[in-house]
Design an enzyme around this catalytic site. Structure first.
Site, mmCIF file in Angstrom:
data_model
loop_
_atom_site.group_PDB
_atom_site.id
_atom_site.type_symbol
_atom_site.label_atom_id
_atom_site.label_comp_id
_atom_site.label_asym_id
_atom_site.label_seq_id
_atom_site.Cartn_x
_atom_site.Cartn_y
_atom_site.Cartn_z
ATOM 1 N N ASN A 127 -4.320 8.499 2.431
ATOM 2 C CA ASN A 127 -4.589 7.720 3.482
ATOM 3 C C ASN A 127 -4.939 8.637 4.541
ATOM 4 O O ASN A 127 -6.183 8.735 5.314
ATOM 5 C CB ASN A 127 -3.836 6.775 3.694
ATOM 6 C CG ASN A 127 -3.999 5.333 3.529
ATOM 7 O OD1 ASN A 127 -5.088 5.021 2.714
ATOM 8 N ND2 ASN A 127 -3.324 4.450 3.966
ATOM 9 N N THR A 136 -9.030 2.443 7.004
ATOM 10 C CA THR A 136 -8.601 0.981 7.376
ATOM 11 C C THR A 136 -7.157 1.075 8.231
ATOM 12 O O THR A 136 -6.581 0.026 8.178
ATOM 13 C CB THR A 136 -8.735 0.220 6.176
ATOM 14 O OG1 THR A 136 -7.813 0.634 5.111
ATOM 15 C CG2 THR A 136 -10.034 0.082 5.654
ATOM 16 N N ALA A 137 -6.471 2.422 8.003
ATOM 17 C CA ALA A 137 -5.203 2.308 8.349
ATOM 18 C C ALA A 137 -4.910 2.660 9.784
ATOM 19 O O ALA A 137 -5.514 2.275 10.837
ATOM 20 C CB ALA A 137 -4.207 3.022 7.415
ATOM 21 N N TYR A 138 -4.125 3.853 10.005
ATOM 22 C CA TYR A 138 -3.805 4.452 11.445
ATOM 23 C C TYR A 138 -4.959 4.696 11.976
ATOM 24 O O TYR A 138 -5.217 4.582 13.155
ATOM 25 C CB TYR A 138 -3.061 5.839 11.233
ATOM 26 C CG TYR A 138 -2.093 6.145 12.226
ATOM 27 C CD1 TYR A 138 -2.310 5.676 13.441
ATOM 28 C CD2 TYR A 138 -1.199 6.999 12.178
ATOM 29 C CE1 TYR A 138 -1.670 6.059 14.551
ATOM 30 C CE2 TYR A 138 -0.367 7.470 13.124
ATOM 31 C CZ TYR A 138 -0.663 7.061 14.498
ATOM 32 O OH TYR A 138 0.082 7.509 15.284
ATOM 33 N N ASP A 140 -1.941 10.934 22.319
ATOM 34 C CA ASP A 140 -0.718 10.573 21.612
ATOM 35 C C ASP A 140 -0.597 10.993 20.252
ATOM 36 O O ASP A 140 0.344 11.144 19.666
ATOM 37 C CB ASP A 140 -0.746 9.220 21.965
ATOM 38 C CG ASP A 140 -0.315 8.684 23.149
ATOM 39 O OD1 ASP A 140 -0.075 9.528 24.133
ATOM 40 O OD2 ASP A 140 -0.121 7.458 23.643
ATOM 41 N N ASP A 188 0.723 -1.278 0.100
ATOM 42 C CA ASP A 188 -0.098 -0.122 0.072
ATOM 43 C C ASP A 188 0.690 1.330 -0.090
ATOM 44 O O ASP A 188 0.320 2.313 -0.473
ATOM 45 C CB ASP A 188 -0.861 -0.033 1.043
ATOM 46 C CG ASP A 188 -2.286 -0.744 0.916
ATOM 47 O OD1 ASP A 188 -2.458 -1.427 -0.167
ATOM 48 O OD2 ASP A 188 -3.053 -1.107 1.925
ATOM 49 N N GLY A 189 2.019 1.426 0.641
ATOM 50 C CA GLY A 189 2.851 2.456 0.689
ATOM 51 C C GLY A 189 3.255 2.801 -0.642
ATOM 52 O O GLY A 189 3.390 3.933 -1.151
#
Length: 309
Positions: A138, A179-181, A168, A69-70
């Protein structure tokens, strides 16, 4: 008649030579040229052209992203000013954007050449970070430095103060990035067919503690407060600012900024549903393998064997 030019974007560290060879052999038989960025010239055969990155984005008719993905996100960002189709070939561990497995590549190239595919449009976030415009397909995240306290930032929507965060990390994501971070921080899964922006705090200590889902028409401003710890600013996982102690980020939404090639949308969605279910299993990959039926395990083992030389 001019020859078609396909561009390659390669994973920065993983060996992609077998996949590049498949693409180069296919191109030689189909009156197609292949080009790669200058910095990757040493990783491709002599038949593949090497051109500056900006020229590659301007000249190609489509990009092939070889990685996870990156790598796919980087390919989309490179075309944001002039979106063109991007075909993703899987060379990663758990990709949600990438559809094609290496053994499916020859058929996928045939379909790409014949325009036998659909295009999945992706929106991006356009961010003014300290005067520099950056884009993220993203997410954009404000992340605390370990041992330095918390990210403390105020939120304004369309110029009206909404509240503050003390956490944080603070993640602003697209539906694709949900769906990521953002998901890891407890945010909702948002259908990629939806137009929305999600703001999610990670490990909130005070202030707004839940995700906000905002309209793409609403303009978001996040401003560090005087008591905030130094924060890093990440765009699609890449650090673009380190140890910021003041300033603001303005975020807006841009529709159809990226075009992803889809060959079998239904199968792609089914795969992603399976991948999402695996994220919540507290098992290592080898343990997951043991849950497969014996015949499927054997098939997977055969696929992972190196090809004969």
């Amino acid at each position: 008649m001019d020859r078609t030019l396909l561009g390659l974007v390669l994973h920065p560290t993983r060996d992609a030579s077998d996949i590049v060879e498949i693409i180069a052999d296919w191109a030689a038989r189909h009156r197609t040229d292949v080009a790669v960025r200058l910095e990757d010239q040493h990783r491709v055969p002599p038949t593949v052209q090497a051109v500056p990155a900006a020229e590659l984005a301007a000249r190609v008719s489509a990009l092939i992203s070889v990685g996870g993905d990156g790598t796919m996100l980087g390919a989309l960002r490179s075309l944001v000013r002039d979106p063109k189709p991007v075909l993703g070939v899987h060379l990663g561990r758990l990709g949600f954007l990438v559809e094609v497995e290496p053994h499916e590549l020859p058929e996928a190239l045939d379909r790409l050449a014949n325009r036998d595919f659909t295009v999945e449009a992706h929106s991006c976030l356009v961010c003014d970070v300290c005067g520099d415009d950056v884009v993220a397909f993203n997410d954009v995240a404000l992340v605390r430095q370990p041992g330095s306290g918390f990210v403390t930032a105020s939120l304004a929507v369309d110029g009206q103060q909404y509240g503050y965060y003390r956490c944080d990390a603070l993640v602003v994501s697209t539906p694709t990035g949900s769906t990521a971070y953002s998901y890891a921080a407890g945010g909702p899964l948002v259908s990629p067919a939806t137009q929305a922006v999600v703001v999610t705090p990670s490990a909130p200590m005070a202030g707004i503690s839940r995700s906000l889902v905002l309209s793409p028409e609403e303009r978001i401003r996040l401003e560090l407060t005087p008591d905030s710890a130094p924060v890093a600013v990440e765009m699609d996982g890449l650090v673009i600012r380190e140890a910021a102690t003041e300033g603001a980020i303005d975020v807006s939404y841009r529709r159809e900024a990226g075009l992803v090639v889809r060959l079998d949308p239904r199968r792609y969605q089914e795969r992603n549903q399976l991948k999402l279910s695996l994220l919540d299993l507290p098992l290592l990959p080898d343990q997951l393998r043991e849950l497969l039926p014996e015949g499927m395990r054997e098939q997977l083992n055969r696929r992972e064997l190196p090809p004969p030389r």
